[in-house]
Enzyme design. Structure first.
Site, PDB file in Angstrom:
ATOM      1  N   HIS A 175      11.667 -60.746 -23.264  1.00  0.00           N
ATOM      2  CA  HIS A 175      12.439 -61.323 -24.458  1.00  0.00           C
ATOM      3  C   HIS A 175      13.577 -61.319 -24.245  1.00  0.00           C
ATOM      4  O   HIS A 175      15.111 -60.366 -25.847  1.00  0.00           O
ATOM      5  CB  HIS A 175      11.499 -59.982 -25.952  1.00  0.00           C
ATOM      6  CG  HIS A 175      11.903 -61.437 -26.848  1.00  0.00           C
ATOM      7  ND1 HIS A 175      10.980 -60.631 -28.254  1.00  0.00           N
ATOM      8  CD2 HIS A 175      12.339 -62.597 -27.028  1.00  0.00           C
ATOM      9  CE1 HIS A 175      11.763 -61.255 -29.249  1.00  0.00           C
ATOM     10  NE2 HIS A 175      11.967 -62.659 -28.271  1.00  0.00           N
ATOM     11  N   ARG A 180       7.447 -68.330 -28.493  1.00  0.00           N
ATOM     12  CA  ARG A 180       6.527 -66.989 -29.075  1.00  0.00           C
ATOM     13  C   ARG A 180       4.915 -66.933 -27.556  1.00  0.00           C
ATOM     14  O   ARG A 180       4.705 -67.964 -27.870  1.00  0.00           O
ATOM     15  CB  ARG A 180       6.080 -67.510 -30.238  1.00  0.00           C
ATOM     16  CG  ARG A 180       7.074 -67.196 -31.602  1.00  0.00           C
ATOM     17  CD  ARG A 180       7.135 -65.518 -31.241  1.00  0.00           C
ATOM     18  NE  ARG A 180       8.462 -65.421 -32.473  1.00  0.00           N
ATOM     19  CZ  ARG A 180       9.687 -64.996 -32.565  1.00  0.00           C
ATOM     20  NH1 ARG A 180      10.288 -65.417 -31.609  1.00  0.00           N
ATOM     21  NH2 ARG A 180      10.747 -65.210 -33.155  1.00  0.00           N
ATOM     22  N   GLU A 210      -2.207 -58.366 -19.697  1.00  0.00           N
ATOM     23  CA  GLU A 210      -2.775 -59.566 -19.353  1.00  0.00           C
ATOM     24  C   GLU A 210      -2.061 -60.133 -18.081  1.00  0.00           C
ATOM     25  O   GLU A 210      -2.635 -60.599 -17.446  1.00  0.00           O
ATOM     26  CB  GLU A 210      -3.437 -59.683 -20.579  1.00  0.00           C
ATOM     27  CG  GLU A 210      -3.633 -60.542 -21.118  1.00  0.00           C
ATOM     28  CD  GLU A 210      -3.411 -59.989 -21.966  1.00  0.00           C
ATOM     29  OE1 GLU A 210      -3.188 -61.214 -23.233  1.00  0.00           O
ATOM     30  OE2 GLU A 210      -3.149 -59.200 -22.103  1.00  0.00           O
TER      31      GLU A 210
END
Length: 385
Positions: A272, A231, A260
């Site tokens: 992902h 995560r 960022e």
């Protein structure tokens, strides 16, 4: 007929586990008994009172309002281990990506397009800038020894790596599956101080959120390589970028891109992909459907994230399940309301909540149900015929 709402496209392998004689499922069900979900966010979703269960086709449940569901007496399930092999394989790929500069080398090679016959010479001249270490003989720290972490440990040892594993909540099943060659670390600090590569396989909790930060990073070996297919919130991105600039962290492989991190030197961000395999989607959907079905039809709880595990063979003529507060005197109140009608009673608790299963010799009356439902501390009472 049970109604199941689908919040995402669910693999047919899962839906086939719900027989058409007992279940109807669709995306537009208005008063569902259960919900099957993958990645859709449910935090702003208004949950009908009819909902008794939510099953997440995957391990993480941060897209589900767990506290809200618990207060409403909704069992929330996940599918631990169903996508473990897929994530394990990508983690191994992450190890290689972090060591061998594969991604920047591929980008550079593509940039040679148009150089014609000069390409082979340019390759030989330029390849030295992409050299990187072998995995053999290096130390890998695996934080989190659930289904995925154990599989990563066992697979990585075949590279000739020295594996350190740490998990303060190591289960008996995980311990049995872990290779005897894995070094059991006693703390995060032991992982940080010893390992050349560190991979994360823990859920986001109050304890683990931002666990990779300036303080923990500065305990690590200089030039450590970090891999995160768990995560994104486990890592403080601002602190990570500072460490990358200082080469304290040599590179960061993550499955969780954010503004960022994109375009930053030393960061390889994948979209992902951890569980994005057809096999994983099939496995997760099938497990989620089985959990929903056993809960709705029998009141059994397997792999819930907010209620205790309770699996009881049915006896008696009728079954009543009760979700209630984990507070003193609740069993007496429940059994007292039932009288001598109880053939079997099972009670287990988890944190602030508890679950009681009662198999009855005779059917339960509306009067008894009303008494139970009006008892302080009882959240939901369900009759299963």
């Amino acid at each position: 007929m049970y109604q199941v709402k689908l919040l995402n496209k669910i693999s047919p392998s899962g839906l086939e586990r719900l027989p058409s004689s007992l279940y109807q499922y669709a995306e537009d069900v208005e008063n569902p008994d259960a919900i099957l979900v993958r990645s859709a966010s449910m935090h702003e979703l208004e949950l009908p009172e009819s909902v008794r269960a939510i099953a997440r086709c995957g391990a993480g449940t941060n897209n589900i309002p767990i506290d809200k569901c618990s207060e409403a007496g909704i069992a929330v399930f996940n599918t631990p281990g169903a996508n473990a092999n897929a994530v394990k394989e990508l983690t191994i790929a992450g190890l290689l990506l972090s060591a061998r500069k594969i991604f920047p080398a591929m980008e550079w090679a593509q940039g040679l397009k148009g150089q014609g016959a000069a390409v082979p010479g340019l390759v030989e001249k330029g390849k030295s800038q992409f050299s990187g270490p072998e995995l053999k003989g290096k130390k890998l720290g695996v934080i989190g020894l659930g289904a995925i972490g154990v599989m990563v440990c066992n697979a990585a040892r075949h590279f000739g790596m020295e594996i350190y594993g740490y998990d303060p909540y190591l289960s008996v099943d995980s311990a049995w599956n872990l290779s005897r060659s894995i070094i059991r670390a006693n703390s995060y600090k032991e992982i940080y101080e010893n390992c050349d590569f560190i991979t994360l396989h823990v859920p986001v909790t109050n304890e683990t959120k931002g666990m990779i930060n300036s303080q923990s990073i500065h305990q690590m070996k200089h030039g450590v390589r970090l891999i995160n297919f768990s995560r994104g919130d486990l890592v403080d991105n601002d602190d990570l970028l500072v460490a990358l600039g200082e080469k304290q962290v040599y590179c960061y492989i993550t499955d969780f891109p954010c503004e960022e991190l994109l375009g930053q030197p030393g960061v390889i961000a994948l979209p992902h992909l951890g569980a994005s395999t057809p096999e994983s989607e099939d496995n997760c959907a099938a497990m989620a459907a089985d959990e929903i079905r056993d809960f709705l039809e029998n009141g059994n709880i397997r792999n819930s994230v907010n209620l205790p595990a309770v699996v009881v063979e049915r006896t008696g003529r009728q079954r009543v399940t009760v979700i209630h507060r984990n507070s003193p005197g609740m069993i007496s109140k429940i059994s007292g309301a039932m009288g001598a009608n109880i053939d079997n009673l099972t009670n287990k608790s988890r944190g602030d909540y508890a679950y009681t299963v009662l198999d009855l010799d005779n059917g339960v009356t509306d009067e008894i149900l009303q008494t139970l439902r009006s008892t302080e501390g009882i959240i939901r009472v369900t009759v299963i015929k």
